[in-house]
Scaffold this motif. Structure first.
Motif, mmCIF file in Angstrom:
data_model
loop_
_atom_site.group_PDB
_atom_site.id
_atom_site.type_symbol
_atom_site.label_atom_id
_atom_site.label_comp_id
_atom_site.label_asym_id
_atom_site.label_seq_id
_atom_site.Cartn_x
_atom_site.Cartn_y
_atom_site.Cartn_z
ATOM 1 N N LEU A 145 -31.631 34.905 23.627
ATOM 2 C CA LEU A 145 -31.374 35.910 22.586
ATOM 3 C C LEU A 145 -32.380 37.047 22.670
ATOM 4 O O LEU A 145 -32.034 38.227 22.520
ATOM 5 C CB LEU A 145 -31.447 35.262 21.202
ATOM 6 N N ALA A 146 -33.635 36.701 22.914
ATOM 7 C CA ALA A 146 -34.693 37.707 22.983
ATOM 8 C C ALA A 146 -34.662 38.470 24.301
ATOM 9 O O ALA A 146 -34.936 39.674 24.343
ATOM 10 C CB ALA A 146 -36.050 37.041 22.798
ATOM 11 N N ALA A 147 -34.317 37.787 25.390
ATOM 12 C CA ALA A 147 -34.362 38.416 26.708
ATOM 13 C C ALA A 147 -33.236 39.413 26.908
ATOM 14 O O ALA A 147 -33.398 40.381 27.656
ATOM 15 C CB ALA A 147 -34.312 37.348 27.798
ATOM 16 N N LEU A 148 -32.107 39.232 26.258
ATOM 17 C CA LEU A 148 -30.979 40.103 26.566
ATOM 18 C C LEU A 148 -31.120 41.551 26.051
ATOM 19 O O LEU A 148 -30.843 42.464 26.859
ATOM 20 C CB LEU A 148 -29.677 39.449 26.089
ATOM 21 N N PRO A 149 -31.527 41.921 24.874
ATOM 22 C CA PRO A 149 -31.451 41.174 23.604
ATOM 23 C C PRO A 149 -30.036 41.263 23.036
ATOM 24 O O PRO A 149 -29.332 42.247 23.244
ATOM 25 C CB PRO A 149 -32.452 41.916 22.710
ATOM 26 N N ILE A 150 -29.658 40.219 22.296
ATOM 27 C CA ILE A 150 -28.274 40.092 21.878
ATOM 28 C C ILE A 150 -27.840 41.179 20.902
ATOM 29 O O ILE A 150 -26.694 41.628 20.918
ATOM 30 C CB ILE A 150 -28.033 38.681 21.280
ATOM 31 N N GLU A 151 -28.758 41.641 20.030
ATOM 32 C CA GLU A 151 -28.379 42.692 19.071
ATOM 33 C C GLU A 151 -27.951 43.960 19.796
ATOM 34 O O GLU A 151 -27.019 44.652 19.365
ATOM 35 C CB GLU A 151 -29.551 42.992 18.122
ATOM 36 N N THR A 152 -28.615 44.267 20.909
ATOM 37 C CA THR A 152 -28.244 45.443 21.699
ATOM 38 C C THR A 152 -26.935 45.207 22.444
ATOM 39 O O THR A 152 -26.075 46.091 22.524
ATOM 40 C CB THR A 152 -29.363 45.779 22.698
ATOM 41 N N VAL A 153 -26.768 44.003 22.983
ATOM 42 C CA VAL A 153 -25.554 43.665 23.726
ATOM 43 C C VAL A 153 -24.315 43.817 22.846
ATOM 44 O O VAL A 153 -23.275 44.329 23.281
ATOM 45 C CB VAL A 153 -25.657 42.227 24.271
ATOM 46 N N TRP A 154 -24.421 43.383 21.602
ATOM 47 C CA TRP A 154 -23.276 43.398 20.702
ATOM 48 C C TRP A 154 -23.129 44.707 19.910
ATOM 49 O O TRP A 154 -22.157 44.868 19.169
ATOM 50 C CB TRP A 154 -23.382 42.231 19.719
ATOM 51 N N GLN A 155 -24.040 45.622 20.059
ATOM 52 C CA GLN A 155 -24.097 46.776 19.164
ATOM 53 C C GLN A 155 -22.776 47.549 19.099
ATOM 54 O O GLN A 155 -22.294 47.883 18.033
ATOM 55 C CB GLN A 155 -25.227 47.723 19.603
ATOM 56 N N GLY A 156 -22.181 47.859 20.245
ATOM 57 C CA GLY A 156 -20.934 48.620 20.227
ATOM 58 C C GLY A 156 -19.787 47.865 20.872
ATOM 59 O O GLY A 156 -18.823 48.484 21.345
#
Length: 393
Positions: free
Chosen positions: A207-218
């Motif tokens: 979760l931290a390495a990807l980070p998932i919040e950025t991956v899912w943002q759009g």
């Protein structure tokens, strides 16, 4: 040319049969003792019910979750857009010691499912080192959470993903289920693995390495955007073979086309290599069988032998998939799959042709309908909401 098309037909059919046999054979070593560890797990369950049948799906999913046999602590966040959702009363009645309910609000620049997941993910506690996503139209068996997280807990991978096993309730759904069993039971190297958001587990490290919040943002697709990011980060997903989650499905012909085209269009945008490989696997057999069929009618023995061998391999795959169902699915679901097998054998060519037609339709356009909304996918990380086309309760 007869030899060429015979080789193409047998190559594709032989590869599919070998991959299915490999999947079945691999089940023998997947169910050994699990000594843990069993860290706290956060389960994210986005919900958007549009009719009473989907409310029933939500109720069945929550009942199945209640009896998970995972030895460690776990909790589940039920994420809605707002309290108008038809399934909200069902969620509100769930055990508060295990389930919590939150309102994610409308998504902006991403799908509503991704919006619900992002807001639910923000509730993760520091000690919850594994996060799992689940689709509400599934019925996870008691061992689901334990088996899905096992590769992560054993240190084999940072991300793992299971897949659905469709349980059809009508003829259109039956064709979808027959077609969907090929990717469900196709053993492949990890660099070709795709995640399915209905059954995905990811470590806090990932979760931290990807980070998932950025991956899912759009993103439009939670699972395919995560797949794309995972491969780019050198974290290819692990596919535990015993995680084939029963998923009741019902379709009209129109909804079947919309569902299947959306799935394939998303694959084209997020995983173009996988989409192209699927296209080859769909197109080549049809051309080969047409060519060989004409030659067989003229009495060509090579064409006749190739057609017979390919059909035998196809039917062998159907038998192997029934055995996979027997070993993996709950007994009642496995029995339903096995009892439907004679009819499914006859419908396999029809399902293939239907899938090919929908694949060709997925080659064009960027707009999809999903859960009562229309979206335009401008890029893997850019989604626009065009309209809400279905009233809600």
């Amino acid at each position: 040319m007869v030899w060429f098309w015979a080789a193409c037909w047998l190559l594709v059919s032989g590869l599919a049969s070998f991959a299915t046999w490999t999947y079945l054979r691999g089940l023998r070593g997947d169910a050994g003792p699990d000594a843990g560890p069993f860290p706290p797990v956060l389960v994210l369950l986005p919900i958007r019910a549009l009719d009473e049948a989907e409310v029933g799906d939500a109720r069945a999913c929550l009942v199945a979750l209640q009896v998970q046999d995972y030895p460690g602590p776990w909790r589940c966040v039920l994420a809605f857009e707002d309290g108008r959702d038809l399934a909200f009363p069902v969620a509100s009645a769930a055990d508060p010691a295990r389930f919590s309910v939150l309102m994610a609000g409308p998504g902006q620049g991403r799908s509503q499912k991704v919006q619900n997941l992002l807001v639910a993910l923000a509730t993760r506690r520091a000690e919850e080192t594994v996060v799992v996503t689940l689709d509400v139209d599934t019925r996870p068996p008691p061992s689901w959470l334990t088996e899905l997280t096992r590769p992560l807990r054993a240190g084999k991978a940072e991300i793992a993903g299971g897949y659905r096993w469709m349980l059809p309730e009508d003829l259109p759904s039956r064709l979808a289920a027959i077609a969907d069993r090929a990717p469900a039971t196709f053993a492949r190297p990890r660099f070709l693995n795709l995640l399915w958001g209905g059954s995905t587990a990811i470590t806090a490290k990932a979760l931290a390495a990807l980070p998932i919040e950025t991956v899912w943002q759009g993103a439009m697709s939670d699972c395919l955007s995560l797949t794309r990011a995972a491969h780019r980060a050198g974290m290819p997903p692990w596919t535990p073979r015993r995680v084939l989650v029963p998923s009741p499905v019902r379709h009209t012909w129109r909804s079947l086309f919309a569902f299947a085209r959306r799935q394939l269009l998303l694959t084209r945008i997020y995983a173009p290599l996988a989409w192209a490989c699927l296209g080859v696997g769909l197109v080549l057999p049809v051309i080969a069988v047409a060519w060989l069929g004409v030659a067989a009618l003229r009495g060509d023995l090579v064409a006749i032998a190739a057609l017979a061998a390919g059909i035998a391999l196809q039917q062998g795959r159907a038998s192997m998939r029934a055995e996979i169902a027997r070993r993996v699915l709950p007994p009642a679901d496995a029995a339903a799959v096995i009892s439907a097998l004679p009819g499914d054998r006859l419908l396999m060519p029809v399902a293939h042709l239907a899938q090919l037609g929908i694949f060709l339709a997925s080659a064009l356009g960027k707009e999809v309908r999903w859960r009562g909304r229309r979206y335009a996918i401008e890029a893997p990380d850019a989604t626009a909401i065009l309209a809400e086309d279905q009233a809600r309760g």
